[in-house]
Design an enzyme around this catalytic site. Structure first.
Site, PDB file in Angstrom:
ATOM      1  N   ASP A  12       0.955   0.776  10.811  1.00 21.97           N
ATOM      2  CA  ASP A  12      -0.084   1.087  11.793  1.00 21.97           C
ATOM      3  C   ASP A  12       0.443   2.019  12.879  1.00 21.97           C
ATOM      4  O   ASP A  12      -0.306   2.784  13.471  1.00 21.97           O
ATOM      5  CB  ASP A  12      -0.584  -0.212  12.446  1.00 21.97           C
ATOM      6  CG  ASP A  12      -1.341  -1.071  11.448  1.00 21.97           C
ATOM      7  OD1 ASP A  12      -2.115  -0.498  10.657  1.00 21.97           O
ATOM      8  OD2 ASP A  12      -1.142  -2.303  11.433  1.00 21.97           O
ATOM      9  N   ASN A  51       8.259  -1.890   5.721  1.00 21.69           N
ATOM     10  CA  ASN A  51       7.875  -3.263   5.372  1.00 21.69           C
ATOM     11  C   ASN A  51       8.272  -3.501   3.920  1.00 21.69           C
ATOM     12  O   ASN A  51       8.565  -2.549   3.197  1.00 21.69           O
ATOM     13  CB  ASN A  51       6.366  -3.462   5.597  1.00 21.69           C
ATOM     14  CG  ASN A  51       5.555  -2.557   4.698  1.00 21.69           C
ATOM     15  OD1 ASN A  51       5.539  -2.722   3.483  1.00 21.69           O
ATOM     16  ND2 ASN A  51       4.896  -1.562   5.281  1.00 21.69           N
ATOM     17  N   PRO A  85      -2.904   7.416  11.886  1.00 22.55           N
ATOM     18  CA  PRO A  85      -4.328   7.480  11.517  1.00 22.55           C
ATOM     19  C   PRO A  85      -4.638   6.420  10.464  1.00 22.55           C
ATOM     20  O   PRO A  85      -3.791   6.099   9.630  1.00 22.55           O
ATOM     21  CB  PRO A  85      -4.468   8.884  10.921  1.00 22.55           C
ATOM     22  CG  PRO A  85      -3.090   9.277  10.510  1.00 22.55           C
ATOM     23  CD  PRO A  85      -2.144   8.566  11.427  1.00 22.55           C
ATOM     24  N   ASP A  86      -5.838   5.845  10.511  1.00 20.41           N
ATOM     25  CA  ASP A  86      -6.256   4.922   9.443  1.00 20.41           C
ATOM     26  C   ASP A  86      -6.571   5.749   8.205  1.00 20.41           C
ATOM     27  O   ASP A  86      -7.232   6.781   8.292  1.00 20.41           O
ATOM     28  CB  ASP A  86      -7.522   4.162   9.859  1.00 20.41           C
ATOM     29  CG  ASP A  86      -7.189   3.019  10.797  1.00 20.41           C
ATOM     30  OD1 ASP A  86      -6.032   2.534  10.745  1.00 20.41           O
ATOM     31  OD2 ASP A  86      -8.060   2.638  11.597  1.00 20.41           O
ATOM     32  N   ILE A  87      -6.090   5.283   7.066  1.00 15.62           N
ATOM     33  CA  ILE A  87      -6.357   6.042   5.836  1.00 15.62           C
ATOM     34  C   ILE A  87      -7.666   5.557   5.236  1.00 15.62           C
ATOM     35  O   ILE A  87      -7.808   4.409   4.901  1.00 15.62           O
ATOM     36  CB  ILE A  87      -5.196   5.880   4.826  1.00 15.62           C
ATOM     37  CG1 ILE A  87      -3.908   6.429   5.441  1.00 15.62           C
ATOM     38  CG2 ILE A  87      -5.519   6.602   3.518  1.00 15.62           C
ATOM     39  CD1 ILE A  87      -2.680   6.317   4.561  1.00 15.62           C
TER      40      ILE A  87
END
Ligand SMILES: Cc1cc2nc3c(=O)[nH]c(=O)nc-3n(C[C@H](O)[C@H](O)[C@H](O)COP(=O)(O)O)c2cc1C
Length: 309
Positions: free
Chosen positions: A278, A209, A307-309
């Site tokens: 994501d 991104n 994984p979400d940080i």
């Protein structure tokens, strides 16, 4: 934190890098500092006082015997109005005079009358810099508490290659601000994430991104200026890591996740400014290999959650 007109006196001496001091003045004024300039008579042979007067919006001082107002003894009055003295560029000559207490022009006389926090940025030919006389003078100044910025190594104006180059003005500004900021985060550790992540499809293709990383880098810089110990975990950006932060470059979201987990328990504050992907693609080729277009009508990319940080 905003600086509120802290008063910096910039001493400019007669070296080829004097022209770069003009850029430093512009940066310091933009940072909110009140800048006054003292030039040595020799410095005026390299750059005119008018340049510095225009950039600093104040009268440049050169002559010990010509104060800016009749009721002032300039070297004494200015000493009382200075929060930080910066000598940049500092010639071998001014370093020798400062080390030994010679007071034969306005800048060297002012230095003795001032006695406060001082930063010097030596810049000169490599042989001059490495000469034992210069090194001894620098050692005397360091022992006295003067902050000495190491000159950079590289090609010099005289054609030599080695140490002696004037550091880049943004770096000098950073060191100036470091001396002026209140250290209200002293003793605190910050973990900041910044920039994008890259999720590779094969050895050369990736999904990412357009995050620039500017926000996280700015937060890290500010926390460092205020005295924190800062870990900056950043995906690929074009930014220079801020001076004094512990910079941990990463590529993928999984890598960022791992580095953050490693550091998490040892910090007081976590600021998550990274744009983390994501999902990551399932690899399209063996590790280190590129997938081939030949024989394919289209391409389905399968994604799995990061994984979400
Ligand atoms: C073209 C030229 C470039 C110079 N560059 C430097 C320099 O980068 N650093 C330095 O220490 N001296 C340099 N010098 C020598 C100084 O100008 C000289 O030592 C002078 O006495 C310094 O005076 P000041 O320290 O009072 O400004 C240079 C001289 C000339 C002619």
């Amino acid at each position: 934190m905003k600086l509120e007109g802290e008063r910096v006196t910039l001493g400019v001496t007669g070296g080829i890098a004097a022209y770069k001091a003009a850029e430093l003045v512009r940066l310091m004024v933009r940072a909110g500092l009140k800048v006054r300039i003292v030039m040595t008579p020799n410095a005026t042979r390299f750059v005119t006082p008018l340049t510095f007067q225009t950039l600093s919006l104040s009268q440049v001082r050169v002559d010990t015997f010509e104060p800016v107002a009749p009721d002032r003894v300039e070297h004494v009055a200015l000493a009382q109005e200075t929060d930080l003295l910066v000598v940049a560029p500092a010639t071998a000559n001014i370093l020798a005079k400062m080390a030994r207490g010679v007071a034969d022009d306005l800048l060297s006389t002012f230095y003795l009358a001032y006695g406060g926090t001082t930063l010097v940025a030596p810049a000169m030919n490599t042989q001059m810099y490495l000469h034992p006389a210069t090194q001894e003078n620098l050692e005397i100044l360091r022992k006295r508490g003067v902050v000495v910025l190491e000159p950079q190594e590289g090609e010099l104006a005289c054609g030599d290659y080695g140490p002696g180059r004037f550091p880049e003005p943004p770096y000098i500004l950073e060191r100036v601000l470091d001396l002026l900021y209140q250290k209200d985060f002293h003793g605190k550790a910050f973990l900041v994430t910044a920039g994008p992540t890259r999720e590779y499809l094969d050895a050369v293709r990736f999904i990412s991104n357009p995050s620039s990383g500017k926000m996280g880098f700015a937060i890290a810089r500010e926390a460092r200026r205020r005295g924190a110990r800062v870990y900056l975990v950043a995906g690929p950006t074009h930014l220079e890591p801020p001076w004094g932060v512990e910079y941990i470059p990463v590529t993928s979201a999984q890598e960022m996740y791992q580095r953050v987990l490693d550091l998490y328990s040892g910090v007081d504050v976590v600021i998550k400014a990274a744009a983390v992907a994501d999902f990551r693609p399932k690899p399209l080729a063996e590790e280190g290999a590129k997938f081939k277009k030949e024989g394919r009508e289209g391409l389905l990319i399968e994604l799995e959650a990061n994984p979400d940080i």
